[in-house]
Design an enzyme around this catalytic site. Structure first.
Site, short mmCIF file in Angstrom:
data_model
loop_
_atom_site.label_atom_id
_atom_site.label_comp_id
_atom_site.label_asym_id
_atom_site.label_seq_id
_atom_site.Cartn_x
_atom_site.Cartn_y
_atom_site.Cartn_z
CB CYS A 1 82.80 87.76 37.44
SG CYS A 1 81.73 88.63 38.60
CB CYS B 1 79.39 95.16 39.73
SG CYS B 1 80.92 95.19 38.78
CB THR C 1 79.85 86.43 41.78
OG1 THR C 1 79.22 87.68 42.00
CG2 THR C 1 79.16 85.69 40.68
CD GLU D 1 79.75 81.75 39.62
OE1 GLU D 1 80.10 80.56 39.62
OE2 GLU D 1 80.23 82.61 38.86
CG HIS E 1 73.96 93.93 38.82
ND1 HIS E 1 75.23 94.30 39.16
CD2 HIS E 1 73.99 92.57 38.76
CE1 HIS E 1 75.99 93.22 39.31
NE2 HIS E 1 75.25 92.16 39.06
CE1 TYR F 1 75.15 91.85 35.27
CE2 TYR F 1 76.19 90.30 33.80
CZ TYR F 1 75.62 90.59 35.01
OH TYR F 1 75.53 89.62 35.97
CB CYS G 1 81.94 93.82 33.97
SG CYS G 1 80.33 93.02 33.86
CD GLU H 1 78.50 86.96 36.27
OE1 GLU H 1 79.19 86.09 36.81
OE2 GLU H 1 78.86 88.16 36.20
#
Lengths: 484, 484, 484, 484
Positions: C100, C104, C191, C258, C293, C297, C300, C448
């Site tokens: 990650c 974002c 994160t 995180e 968001h 995904y 990423c 996640e």
């Protein structure tokens, strides 16, 4: 009386005076009607196999009532071995008919009634169990087929029986007489009733006290006055009416049909009543019947699956690709899924236990798990079979084209697969796959797998109830070192 | 000529002299035949919607050849926007017909031929592209429907075209003349040919040099001498022949049928030949056509899925359980799966790119991913629809019973769901679900989803080729700090 | 100011006075802490790639505020092309870091705030939008990284913010001053905050009027007084502390961590407040942020998936079985699933539309479909990777054993795969798979994927809302010929 | 000798002189090493439960050799009832340890050797069976734990044992002496060897005649000269080394570890050799061992699954959402999948049959189906557990933060779920889920479920062999009326 031969069974049906309607007309000769006869043939097979020494161990049993040799479909299961043999018998019949052979509902109703009536009598001092044993004896002595009838039309599923706009949407007692009761209502989706001598009616769900009139169970001959059967349409049903057609049917000989059965003020004599108003036992009867019937699917559908797997393997062979790795892998997957269903059928039988009445009940959790898988895997097996078969399975011209002088040679020439197999045989196997995927048999192999013995959500509720989550929570607390 | 109205289209078909056989007999009036007419209605809808202002943007386009307004089904896609509109048009048509509307193969063939002929000419100095543009112009001017014909019968799938026992199992040039060629062979699973004015033939797979005679692409009118069409049987096909039957059909108006099309020594004039022996371009043509056609399924099947989801939602409502959490969850899952297909259709369009000829090709990897999902999700959507519908979907009596004086009142009474909805409407929606799950439309929604535009394994091979595993291995080595 | 280089970015972080705790201790040097540094490296990569000409098109954009060239992570998307490039940039970063990269949330928060503040101002005449544009300008000019902070701890999830036993379980305004507000509460699962200069706080869900104090959005520097970060434990986190260990990490350089971020009476000046009590806009802000968001995904995680697929392919090669058909098929399946996610990411971008404020929002239905698939497919991709890797992936001895004089030769000898690849490289690739399946990166790639941007049920609710079931019901009624 | 208590077992281990390496160092005190001890505890539990009257029926059996009461893990199964009890014992141990308790390999090896040695002797007149019975007697009398060791490192999996670049990549006889043999090679993934008194070595696959030296089976004490064990790294292994840490472990007490076991010129006396060069029996031994071991997974993993389901249910409760319909549905699905595995374990036991030697073998088809499901369902159960748990499961701060004076109150305050449950207990249950999903126990619950007892493809090959496709093809031909 000895066990009936297939022929004797067929003759016995001719004597019944059934009220059967189809396509808006009354059927005069039910046994020989081309749409209905295949379903009779499936049941007939349960008589024929019982006559064959090689299947005697699976197909027959010893009556707990009389000690006589009986057809296992009329057996009260007295051991886990009996429960396992039941499943194996069902797989065998599925293999031999590639369709629903219809007698499981009666067998499952027998065993649910046997233990439930015993427990009602224990509580209320009634004599339902004795009556029911007499009924079994009568059925055994005549080697009859009994239809177990449970599912009411249900109307608005958000409402209870007595809340329905039309009170008859659940079958109920409308009049009580000294010598019996008058009932009215209907039972839907009855697969075996056409080919049964007797119908054994059960309530369709647990009842509350206000639904007392709906808590009724009984048995009457299928040609009792007031009973009307209306045959359901199946996909491709009328192909069976086409003249000189054989190939297009896929499975010419066997089938299964369903009927909406109306009970319009039918009289039931006292000695044939096995539950009447003891509302709290309706749930037990339903749960046990459903349990047995969910076990059944771990046998019968597996047998049908065997045929479909075999057909897919042949299709691959006839297409010239039996050794392609993806084809082999799909056949393995089909086998894997099918045997998983069988494992569930065997497991819930192996873990069965004795009821107070003495007969054996399956493990309810595992039986529900079995059926839940049955609502999924046959669909995937069918999907894989369609994948292997190729599109021709749904685009091949009719048998009449194949036999036609004008264009038959084109079909013969262009639909040939591998050289060593005739076009006819290739088409036959594709039609069998069509039959099980989309045709008359798909009704049984797919939709009945979904809804028979209760829709998927019914099993999930039972899995939730039987799963003992509290115990599992304790286990987790112990491991996580949680003290409260 | 302006775009044809639906009526004009229908009239134009009447003028064709097609050789069509079904059930062993020659069909005299193809357009009005009750089994075939619904498939014509589906194509007719592509003309009708193009006349409606609200759909003009999706249904029509501007010809890259003439600059005229044309039906988008005849369009050469000149941008990613064109590719996206194509998918949206297909979803729209799926929603309006709940069946295969058949024109995608022609559109997809147009675009594959357009770029491939250009590249052949670049290499060989041939004039295929010019010929093909003339053909497009002719089609556009007449607002014709063209069938794209690719799939050969293939015989033994383990053997190449020239290795087959019967060399005609792949369509081939059997004679070369000065003014053209004679071809022989057949094309299977032709969905739109009955309702097409022209047929555009392509080879069915990549060819090697020894298969030179099989590397042939051309277009001829569908009623050219030597062309014979034999209609394939579909599940429930003959229900359409039943008199006074409407409800039982589920989808009375629309459908799609498939034909085995035989080319028995058909003459093709030179100006209609677009590939002839340039074997190395057969693969390109097939790959591009298949790519476009795999994109198409991300539109059309989604539209059909929309109808099925709507039907399932209505069934839940009519059964009285629209608010049960498991029902809502199943509708969400159906929507989720259906929209995933759409996302794939949109994505491969959005990521399209320009070919040397100027038109746009979809992203091949994503188009194959799209189709691969189409071989799975409609099956699960159907399974969920069957779950929601309940068993009545396959056991409900016929419309004739429903209309019968003798038993109609029973059906009316006992098959009522919620009070506010008529039994007829409840049965209608169940029949629609049956139609899409097991009936004529299941052929299109399920099996065609499986095999149309290539069987699942074909997509997997393309995904493997397009997946660029070497690049991914480099990425992994970088992260894992692997030096070699 | 020009875009920062990676080094400049790293230096800029050193100037921050963050309050970071881990394992019960305050971290003095956050940037160089071995457990935390890999997460910094991932963000640093977003700066480094923006400097490279080959990635300029994806990594940079033109500011709508200033017209300057900016890092795309700070971009306000002004077209569907921008939305698509966003997804491609994310896939690229996933490929380069296999973890990650954290930026974002900031980018997605930017775009959600941009349009929402505009609409609040339209309704209430507030000046949130102007303030927010100023904030963007400030961030762009400094080429800062911003953490978007949404998820509150939530306490008892069955209760609303104001119903909680502890009112701080949702972040809230505890005091209003003339020049700003004091807030208290926490944001969980943050994160990127460690590596961010600013934190942009949003409410976590739609609010009702009684939750007015919880409807607060603002931005403050990450080292503002009162902010404390407590690092979450990850699987295998302390491997990074082991000396001389490289191989065992799988991915030595990159990671993501995180933090639980506590806001203990933090002051927010008025010019940094973007929502304050306009409860009905909290839902809009959340829905838009979540939508962006969920799109993210589809980029990423696809990039990370690319690395895992590559790793699995290498493992197969090193094991000596790259050509086994089942291995190839599993790699195809992994690719297929991964590209399906990408297709969803692209599709929701391609179908984006302009908001009132001028920026572009994704298609919400497809973005939710995207994320829903992300909650499933990475798990299956991991399962397949574990299948291909073999058990050694979890049983191989440590790097210290491998380097040991006493037993290193045993490891070297017995854990060799194919002759041409060193044991070390084989182990490296297995450790990378372990890292993504079970290790630190599994936290990002699996859990996640499940919960980031909202847990699966949140997407299902949105799919239900956006699915337009009423329209689908109309379609079905038209086809079924239902008149009411 | 009577059955050992847990304490006696632990003491007996202290007497062993094992050569164990971990992190490059020799472990002096294996029993008390914090990383290794939990695995000892799991085995110890098999001794402790055998002492408890309530588990006597499952945990103990009567020796077929001596008639004495023995621990069931040393039992030769003499009935299907024995086979079923084995599975139930395994489920019990899984519930009590939530990890791999390691003794199944020995038990499964015992039973495979028992019947195979009998059949070798029948063919060759050897005395392996007698020797093996003596070995069993010795083990029983001492109530020892035996590790069954099968898996060789295998090197290049595309090559046979004798084709490997390094001939030792499969364990083999390197020297034959009058009194025994010298062997060299290694066994990978040995879960129980650390806690075993004896190791029973078997070949890893069917052998051809050229691999004669590799067809060797024998037993030796685990501390025999030349045996070295190198412990494999597990995810999160070193958490167990952290001081004052309890919560973070999830499962502090129990675990399982794997070792690479090297046999560096180990001498085996003749009386301990049970196969030596009879290559054609290597396959039988492997197939039977694998069969038993695939059955085992239908017990042990189900027990672990019970704990995980319980943990997920608690997590839902602690989060405040135990009644959300989607949560309940996920718990049902987890239960359904877990019980399907159990059904397969029970079914293959129930359908077991007697071998020539007298002991019982499971049904091989169903045992392979069982294991194939185990390669899938635990992954989905884990996925659902992660879904229910929420993201906190991977982002919660460490126990040291929780206990910290500086930030502990923040963790306490903000990570509270429902009011009635302490933050500590909530975190404990999340850590248990982490442990089973990503941590040390995930190695056993996930990856071992995948590869233990053979990787998925191994089961598929067996399913293909055992599926009797020819019979199924005959069934299909009968139904389709195909005559040849």
């Amino acid at each position: 009386m000895a066990l009936m031969t297939g022929e004797q069974y067929e003759e016995s049906l001719r004597k019944l005076n059934l009220q059967v309607y189809m396509f808006g007309e009354k059927i005069k000769n039910v046994v020989d009607n081309p749409i209905l006869r295949p379903s009779m043939n499936s049941v007939k097979m349960t008589y024929e196999l019982a006559q064959q020494p090689e299947y005697e161990d699976l197909m027959t049993a010893t009556s707990v009532i009389t000690g006589n040799k009986i057809n296992r479909f009329n057996n009260i299961h007295m051991s886990t071995d009996d429960l396992i043999k039941k499943v194996k018998m069902q797989r065998l019949l599925g293999q031999k008919t590639a369709s629903c052979f219809q007698r499981c509902v009666g067998m499952d109703a027998f065993n649910a009634e046997y233990s439930t009536t015993y427990e009602i009598d224990e509580k209320y001092g009634t004599e339902y169990h004795k009556r029911f044993k007499n009924f079994i004896k009568f059925v055994e002595e005549n080697d009859y087929t009994v239809d177990g009838a449970m599912t009411d039309p249900k109307g608005d599923r958000g409402l209870s029986p007595s809340q329905q706009a039309d009170p008859d949407l659940y079958l109920r007692v409308v009049e009580k007489r000294e010598d019996g009761v008058i009932v009215r209502g209907a039972k839907a989706h009855q697969t075996g009733i056409l080919n049964s001598h007797e119908v054994l009616v059960m309530p369709t769900q647990a009842m509350r006290s206000e639904d007392k009139d709906y808590a009724i169970s009984f048995a009457v001959p299928t040609d009792t006055e007031g009973i009307t059967m209306i045959i359901g349409r199946q996909s491709c049903d009328t192909r069976k009416l086409e003249e000189n057609v054989d190939m297009d049917l896929g499975n010419k000989k066997f089938g299964g049909v369903e009927a909406l059965v109306v009970f319009d003020n039918v009289f039931v004599p006292n000695e044939r009543i096995f539950l009447n108003g003891e509302t709290e036992f309706a749930g037990m009867l339903v749960e046990r019947f459903a349990g047995y019937h969910r076990q059944s699917y771990g046998g019968c559908k597996v047998g049908v699956g065997d045929v479909l797997i075999g057909a897919a393997a042949l299709a691959a062979e006839y297409n010239g690709v039996p050794k392609a790795s993806h084809i082999k892998d799909k056949l393995i997957e089909m086998t894997h899924l099918n045997e998983t269903l069988y494992a569930c059928g065997i497991a819930c039988s192996s873990q069965g236990y004795q009821t107070e009445s003495g007969n054996y009940l399956i493990d309810l959790l595992l039986a529900n798990v079995c059926k839940q898988n049955v609502t999924r895997f046959p669909y995937e097996i069918v999907r894989l079979a369609e994948d292997i078969a190729g599109g021709l399975m749904v685009t091949a011209p009719s048998e009449k084209d194949f036999r036609s002088e004008e264009v038959g040679h084109y079909v013969e020439k262009y639909l040939r697969g591998v050289k060593s197999v005739s076009t006819e045989n290739r088409l036959r196997i594709l039609r069998l796959i069509e039959n099980l995927s989309l045709g008359t048999a798909a009704v049984g192999y797919r939709t009945e797998s979904m809804h028979g013995a209760g829709s998927p959500q019914a099993q999930r509720i039972m899995i939730s109830r039987q799963g003992n989550l509290e115990h599992k929570k304790e286990l987790a607390k112990n491991i996580a070192n949680i003290k409260e």
